[in-house]
Structures are given as C-alpha cells and as structure tokens.
Write a protein that holds these residues in place. Structure first.
Motif, mmCIF file in Angstrom:
data_model
loop_
_atom_site.group_PDB
_atom_site.id
_atom_site.type_symbol
_atom_site.label_atom_id
_atom_site.label_comp_id
_atom_site.label_asym_id
_atom_site.label_seq_id
_atom_site.Cartn_x
_atom_site.Cartn_y
_atom_site.Cartn_z
ATOM 1 N N GLU A 69 0.727 -1.283 0.099
ATOM 2 C CA GLU A 69 -0.120 0.244 0.188
ATOM 3 C C GLU A 69 0.647 1.296 0.207
ATOM 4 O O GLU A 69 0.475 2.093 -1.010
ATOM 5 C CB GLU A 69 -1.699 -0.210 1.103
ATOM 6 N N SER A 70 1.743 1.133 0.660
ATOM 7 C CA SER A 70 2.618 2.624 1.230
ATOM 8 C C SER A 70 4.069 2.407 0.339
ATOM 9 O O SER A 70 4.179 4.094 -0.159
ATOM 10 C CB SER A 70 3.544 2.810 2.506
ATOM 11 N N GLN A 71 4.853 1.641 -0.339
ATOM 12 C CA GLN A 71 6.172 1.111 -1.199
ATOM 13 C C GLN A 71 5.839 1.206 -2.766
ATOM 14 O O GLN A 71 5.690 1.652 -3.903
ATOM 15 C CB GLN A 71 6.846 0.458 -1.337
ATOM 16 N N ILE A 72 4.291 0.251 -3.024
ATOM 17 C CA ILE A 72 4.377 0.039 -4.658
ATOM 18 C C ILE A 72 3.005 0.973 -4.890
ATOM 19 O O ILE A 72 3.584 1.295 -6.801
ATOM 20 C CB ILE A 72 4.076 -2.064 -4.316
ATOM 21 N N PRO A 110 -1.993 -8.957 -10.633
ATOM 22 C CA PRO A 110 -1.775 -9.396 -9.965
ATOM 23 C C PRO A 110 -0.500 -10.225 -9.944
ATOM 24 O O PRO A 110 0.190 -10.823 -8.489
ATOM 25 C CB PRO A 110 -1.609 -11.366 -11.672
ATOM 26 N N LEU A 111 -0.069 -8.745 -10.228
ATOM 27 C CA LEU A 111 1.637 -8.475 -9.457
ATOM 28 C C LEU A 111 1.403 -7.683 -8.159
ATOM 29 O O LEU A 111 2.614 -8.420 -7.078
ATOM 30 C CB LEU A 111 2.554 -7.628 -10.414
ATOM 31 N N GLN A 112 0.216 -6.749 -7.613
ATOM 32 C CA GLN A 112 0.157 -6.923 -6.367
ATOM 33 C C GLN A 112 -0.071 -7.940 -5.600
ATOM 34 O O GLN A 112 0.385 -7.744 -4.718
ATOM 35 C CB GLN A 112 -0.585 -5.491 -6.361
ATOM 36 N N ASP A 113 -0.666 -9.166 -6.089
ATOM 37 C CA ASP A 113 -1.652 -9.842 -5.043
ATOM 38 C C ASP A 113 -0.686 -10.562 -4.771
ATOM 39 O O ASP A 113 -0.026 -11.340 -3.740
ATOM 40 C CB ASP A 113 -2.803 -10.702 -5.896
ATOM 41 N N ALA A 114 0.689 -10.825 -6.079
ATOM 42 C CA ALA A 114 2.265 -11.754 -5.084
ATOM 43 C C ALA A 114 2.608 -11.489 -4.456
ATOM 44 O O ALA A 114 2.705 -12.005 -3.391
ATOM 45 C CB ALA A 114 2.799 -12.344 -6.795
ATOM 46 N N LEU A 115 2.839 -10.227 -4.850
ATOM 47 C CA LEU A 115 3.721 -9.021 -4.256
ATOM 48 C C LEU A 115 2.783 -9.121 -1.868
ATOM 49 O O LEU A 115 3.470 -8.811 -0.677
ATOM 50 C CB LEU A 115 3.197 -7.550 -3.882
ATOM 51 N N ARG A 116 1.586 -9.114 -1.668
ATOM 52 C CA ARG A 116 0.915 -9.102 -0.803
ATOM 53 C C ARG A 116 1.159 -10.639 -0.344
ATOM 54 O O ARG A 116 0.228 -10.737 1.688
ATOM 55 C CB ARG A 116 -0.414 -8.557 -1.111
ATOM 56 N N GLY A 136 9.551 -3.416 -7.361
ATOM 57 C CA GLY A 136 7.654 -3.873 -8.121
ATOM 58 C C GLY A 136 7.401 -3.140 -9.339
ATOM 59 O O GLY A 136 7.068 -4.120 -10.027
ATOM 60 N N LYS A 137 7.960 -2.156 -9.249
ATOM 61 C CA LYS A 137 8.197 -0.946 -10.759
ATOM 62 C C LYS A 137 8.927 -2.303 -11.909
ATOM 63 O O LYS A 137 8.727 -2.280 -12.954
ATOM 64 C CB LYS A 137 9.154 -0.319 -10.583
ATOM 65 N N LEU A 138 10.481 -2.601 -11.693
ATOM 66 C CA LEU A 138 11.155 -3.360 -12.387
ATOM 67 C C LEU A 138 10.188 -4.767 -12.885
ATOM 68 O O LEU A 138 10.281 -4.999 -14.513
ATOM 69 C CB LEU A 138 12.021 -3.857 -11.604
ATOM 70 N N LEU A 139 9.390 -5.298 -12.081
ATOM 71 C CA LEU A 139 8.359 -6.502 -12.377
ATOM 72 C C LEU A 139 7.520 -6.099 -12.876
ATOM 73 O O LEU A 139 7.185 -6.946 -13.949
ATOM 74 C CB LEU A 139 8.220 -7.798 -11.373
ATOM 75 N N GLN A 140 6.797 -5.109 -12.664
ATOM 76 C CA GLN A 140 5.656 -4.870 -13.646
ATOM 77 C C GLN A 140 6.355 -4.319 -15.442
ATOM 78 O O GLN A 140 5.192 -4.543 -16.325
ATOM 79 C CB GLN A 140 5.382 -3.044 -13.466
ATOM 80 N N TYR A 141 7.679 -3.586 -15.500
ATOM 81 C CA TYR A 141 7.962 -3.417 -16.654
ATOM 82 C C TYR A 141 8.173 -4.730 -17.551
ATOM 83 O O TYR A 141 8.443 -4.198 -19.241
ATOM 84 C CB TYR A 141 9.158 -1.929 -16.754
#
Length: 190
Positions: free
Chosen positions: A14-17, A26-32, A69-74
């Motif tokens: 919530e505060s960094q990603i 799907p990336l947010q879900d995995a990071l959670r 998080g940013k690198l994985l999203q790209y």
C-alpha cells in the motif's frame, strides 16, 4: 518482540508499491502473499519490508520493494512463461506466485545462465552493463530487467529480444549495490 509480517507486507504494497504506480493487479496480489522475510537471514527479517536494499547473502542484496515492484511491472510477466532470476530470490518467489516457471541462478558464476529461451530474466543486483550472455538467453519477445550502474545512480533498464535484434530502454533511476564482478568497465568519457 514479534513482528507481524503479514501486516508489514500489506503496508509495503500500500505505501511503497502502489504509490510508485505499480498497478498490475496479479503482481500486487503476488507481492501481498510472498514472504520477503523468508529470503533474508533471520537476523535481518525485521528489515525485509523497509524501504531499503537488504543483504541476503555476502555481497548480494534484495532490491528495495518499490524498485523490484516497478521492474517486475515493466517486464510484464504472465502465468505460463519461463523466467530466470539472477541473484534475485525475492523476485523469483514473486514470479512463481504469478504462475511462471522460474530457474534460479544465485551461485558463484552468474555470467552463464542455465539454458536459453527465457521469456523473463531479472536481476536484483546492479551491473555495469547487462552481460551479453544474459541477453542471449532471452527468447524472441523475451524481456530482461536489470539496473545498470556505472556511478552513484543506476538506471533500471529493460531489454527486449526481437527477431531483428535487441531493444533497450531505461525506465527509472535506482541505486542498488553492484554485484561483485559486475562493475562498469573502466574507460574514457568525453
């Protein structure tokens, strides 16, 4: 004193990603759900969700949460793809949680990837320049995400292999430590 890692993980997302424009659900879900504290020594578990790189082995660091998080999203990873994680245990676990088949390379020789034809390759350590062996291990349409760092500030860089060559673009600034043996080659600047 015990740490509530589940709450720390949710707070990290919530505060960094999410605040860093990481919008891939799907990336947010995995990071959670992926436990960052599981890939660092127990003595450093309390640092797992801090806005900082965390050393998980001598000379090896996890990227700060925002940057991974940013690198994985790209990289746009998708379930069913194959991935290679180079000195990237946390990114590997996130990719596995997203349904990718991941090969981990974290031994002595990081310059020689096992196999080829990867859809996604990621490294959590910085390098002076992406090694040719890493880009050659990409499939057509494959993406490599790495921070290239020759000075105080590095540049997160995405490489994409096409039938007619290799494309490259920088996507954001990042300052992770450089992997041992992967510093910039000395040369002249004009």
């Amino acid at each position: 004193m015990s740490t509530d890692f589940a709450a720390a993980r949710l707070n990290m997302v919530e505060s960094q990603i999410r605040t860093a424009d990481v919008t891939d659900l799907p990336l947010q879900d995995a990071l959670r759900v992926v436990a960052r504290e599981a890939v660092v020594p127990a003595s450093k578990a309390y640092l797992a969700y801090a806005d900082a790189e965390v050393e998980y082995a001598p000379g090896r660091w996890l990227l700060r949460p925002r940057d991974v998080g940013k690198l994985l999203q790209y990289l746009k990873p998708r379930a069913g793809e194959t991935a290679l994680a180079i000195a990237a245990p946390y990114a590997a676990a996130v990719l596995e949680a997203m349904g990718l088949t991941v090969t981990r390379l974290d031994g002595e020789d990081l310059t020689s990837p096992a196999g080829a034809g990867y859809d996604v390759i990621i490294s959590e350590g910085a390098v002076g320049a992406a090694p040719v062996a890493w880009t050659k291990a990409l499939a057509i349409g494959g993406r490599l995400g790495v921070v290239e760092r020759a000075g105080p500030v590095g540049r997160a860089t995405i490489y994409v292999r096409a039938e007619d060559g290799l494309g490259r673009r920088t996507v954001f600034d990042s300052t992770p430590p450089v992997l041992a043996g992967f510093g910039a080659e000395p040369g002249f600047a004009f």
